[in-house]
Design a protein around this motif. Sequence first.
Motif, mmCIF file in Angstrom:
data_model
loop_
_atom_site.group_PDB
_atom_site.id
_atom_site.type_symbol
_atom_site.label_atom_id
_atom_site.label_comp_id
_atom_site.label_asym_id
_atom_site.label_seq_id
_atom_site.Cartn_x
_atom_site.Cartn_y
_atom_site.Cartn_z
ATOM 1 N N ASN A 4 0.809 -1.212 0.000
ATOM 2 C CA ASN A 4 0.000 0.000 0.000
ATOM 3 C C ASN A 4 0.850 1.273 0.000
ATOM 4 N N ALA A 5 2.065 1.134 -0.444
ATOM 5 C CA ALA A 5 2.961 2.285 -0.484
ATOM 6 C C ALA A 5 2.450 3.319 -1.480
ATOM 7 N N THR A 6 2.871 4.556 -1.287
ATOM 8 C CA THR A 6 2.536 5.622 -2.236
ATOM 9 C C THR A 6 3.479 5.551 -3.416
ATOM 10 N N ASP A 8 4.836 7.539 -6.803
ATOM 11 C CA ASP A 8 4.924 8.799 -7.551
ATOM 12 C C ASP A 8 5.034 8.485 -9.038
ATOM 13 N N TYR A 166 2.205 -4.565 -8.711
ATOM 14 C CA TYR A 166 2.241 -3.279 -9.440
ATOM 15 C C TYR A 166 2.386 -3.408 -10.957
ATOM 16 N N GLN A 176 7.496 5.149 -3.036
ATOM 17 C CA GLN A 176 8.066 5.985 -1.965
ATOM 18 C C GLN A 176 8.605 5.105 -0.862
#
Length: 177
Positions: A4-6, A8, A166, A176
Amino acid sequence: MKKNATIDVLITAEALAGRVHELAHTIAHALPPDVMIVSLLRGSFVFTADLIRALHLQGASPQVDFITLSSYGNATTSSGTITIMRDLTEDVRGRDILIVDDILESGRTLTFARNLLQERGAASTHIAVMLEKPGKRKVDITADYVGFSIPDKFVVGYGLDYANYYRELPFIGVVQE
Ligand code: IMP
Ligand code: MG
């Protein structure tokens, strides 16, 4: 880095699509229309799917085959031994080949693939990658067709994974920390 990382956005879906069409234009004018595409799984399946349809729009009629290569050895030593996990179906003898991969980093994967195809009697081998990280080469190899040169950051999306996650992202992103 976790699921669940952000993330960019580094390269948008629109920019990827535009670049794929530019690459297809260049490739269709440089290589024979019946070029055989050898797509290196798993990372390159999204790029390959877009590229062959863009090649069709440029009048090419490529054949497509897949090979799964795996790099063994641990990250700390990066011994970089490559093995064939799943082989090609087609005979490449006498064929003009375009090897398609997601990203060129150390160059070990693509060097292994190119040597294998040449040993098997390919008439010619060219290389297309969507991404490359300059300055990261451990072996001397250059791609003939490059989508984007990117900074030395771990990227995901457009087929590229982190721990097999992903790949579905329509853009290239940086996770991130
Ligand atoms: P090379 O053999 O070091 O050139 O590595 C190429 C392979 O490493 C690619 O096909 C990818 O699967 C993987 N890879 C390299 N850099 C990245 C990255 O930033 N994100 C995800 N996968 C990567
Ligand atoms: Mg990978």
